[in-house]
Scaffold this active site. Sequence first.
Site, PDB file in Angstrom:
ATOM      1  N   CYS A   2     -24.385 -38.906  27.263  1.00  0.00           N
ATOM      2  CA  CYS A   2     -25.749 -39.278  27.610  1.00  0.00           C
ATOM      3  C   CYS A   2     -25.937 -40.765  27.380  1.00  0.00           C
ATOM      4  CB  CYS A   2     -26.755 -38.501  26.750  1.00  0.00           C
ATOM      5  SG  CYS A   2     -26.623 -36.704  26.908  1.00  0.00           S
ATOM      6  N   GLY A  28     -25.509 -40.201  32.756  1.00  0.00           N
ATOM      7  CA  GLY A  28     -26.115 -38.883  32.895  1.00  0.00           C
ATOM      8  C   GLY A  28     -27.026 -38.797  34.094  1.00  0.00           C
ATOM      9  N   ASN A 100     -26.944 -39.152  21.753  1.00  0.00           N
ATOM     10  CA  ASN A 100     -25.777 -39.094  22.624  1.00  0.00           C
ATOM     11  C   ASN A 100     -24.646 -38.505  21.810  1.00  0.00           C
ATOM     12  OD1 ASN A 100     -23.694 -39.599  24.504  1.00  0.00           O
ATOM     13  ND2 ASN A 100     -23.360 -41.655  23.674  1.00  0.00           N
ATOM     14  N   GLY A 101     -24.034 -37.441  22.310  1.00  0.00           N
ATOM     15  CA  GLY A 101     -22.926 -36.820  21.573  1.00  0.00           C
ATOM     16  C   GLY A 101     -22.939 -35.321  21.720  1.00  0.00           C
ATOM     17  N   TYR A 255     -13.415 -44.665  31.120  1.00  0.00           N
ATOM     18  CA  TYR A 255     -14.232 -44.159  32.223  1.00  0.00           C
ATOM     19  C   TYR A 255     -15.728 -44.354  32.056  1.00  0.00           C
ATOM     20  CZ  TYR A 255     -16.409 -40.813  35.446  1.00  0.00           C
ATOM     21  OH  TYR A 255     -17.199 -40.246  36.408  1.00  0.00           O
TER      22      TYR A 255
END
Length: 477
Positions: A2, A28, A100-101, A255
């Site tokens: 995210c 996201g 985020n995670g 990426y």
Amino acid sequence: MCGVIGVYGYEDVAADIINGLETLQHRGQDSAGLVVFNGSFKMHKGNGSVSTVFKNLPLERFKGEIGLGHVRYSTIGSTEAVDAQPIAVNYPYGLAMVHNGNVVNFNELRRKLYEEHHRLLDTSNDVALILYTLATQLEQKDLRHLTVEDIFDSVQGVQRIVQGAYSAITIIANKGLLAFTDPFGIRPLVMGRKFTDKGVIYGFASESTTFDFLGYEKIRDLRPGEMVFVDEERKIHSKIGLTKRQAFCVFEYIYFAREDSVIHDRLVASERVRMGKRLAKKIKESGLQPDIIIDVPNSAYFFASAMAEELGIPYRRGLAKNHHMGRTFITPGQKEREQMVRRKLNPIRDIVKNKKVAVVDDSIVRGTTSKRIVEMLRAAGAREVYFISASPPVKHPCIYGIDMSVKREILASHYDVDEIRQYLGADAVIYQDLEDLIDLYKDLPICHACFSGQYPTGAGEEVLEAIEKEKLQSNRV
């Protein structure tokens, strides 16, 4: 995976937050959300891209000097709007959070929160676990006289209880803005500031590019287990909480992160150049002699161009991309991914025709995109096609927030390199060496669990099976 942003400003932070989320859209596409505090929480969130969710949003109704924003790519929970972030609770004080995670002990925490603290989760999003755990820790303090040390002690309680990867930002109503990371520092979180006529504005975001766009100055990356609190006077308090050996997710460099982001003082584009040069060594060792080297746009450009430069072989743009399409890797569902590959990429026939083509991509996970690309290049007249992966073989599920948590979807967990070559229909398949990748990061310990199976938080079969089961039962497969 995210994208998160939090801003402590002076009057109207909503515009900065929404504009900042545009720079994080690549992290996201499932949903987006905003919350501001101005005596009460004002929240808006929904499914879709940032431009879709916030189209025609009346910003005058979202005035406030402190706020959070989030773009979501679902790895835990559903893709329904109820699971979009931010999430808020009204006690103690009023707390709102984005993260985020990925939490790996999700089921255990949910059970404990209900049995021990009588909190029933109304969402399957794991940010609720972090938020409610923080709330239970704060409740144990003297709430009339809460100190910064009390806040940091509460965060350390979260770090002891919550296992997994998380970079979180939290509004504590009428107190300030709190940011913290997991003990391993798996996910990125950057702190920045902007000087204005009214004073200094502070912000936190997943990537430094956000601050470039908003005109903020990057201060630094948060360290593993670090806690930073910005109080009502805009004074900065920081402390290292519970820490373990750093294990930063190397897939951010491969990426996920934008090429113009700087994470842990490393420009992402430059990291991809370094990896591309290591790939050139593998090509030399293989004896392959491609006529041209092309990339799968856009993340593979720096791998491919650096490899071509090192080998003295022409680099060409051999695949045209429809830039109005999203990222196939973070598209929920195999069928949707296959359809997007067909619509997103088209070979440039005159460039690849009658050529031995080495096509470089950031990774091979499910093989969906890779197989289709090989087919398209052959149909466009390529004489031979060599598929080059900038990452080592992905063999193990990621449990920290990248959507490869189901082992049956991971090609290299079931097949060797030659079998993968046959499946893709390529004349050769070359992977980056894991040893070379680790060597590049001797001074920045990385998480390489998806390649090696060595999970920094530890993960037994029970944890892996639970995460895979949750994924299979969700609507994200």
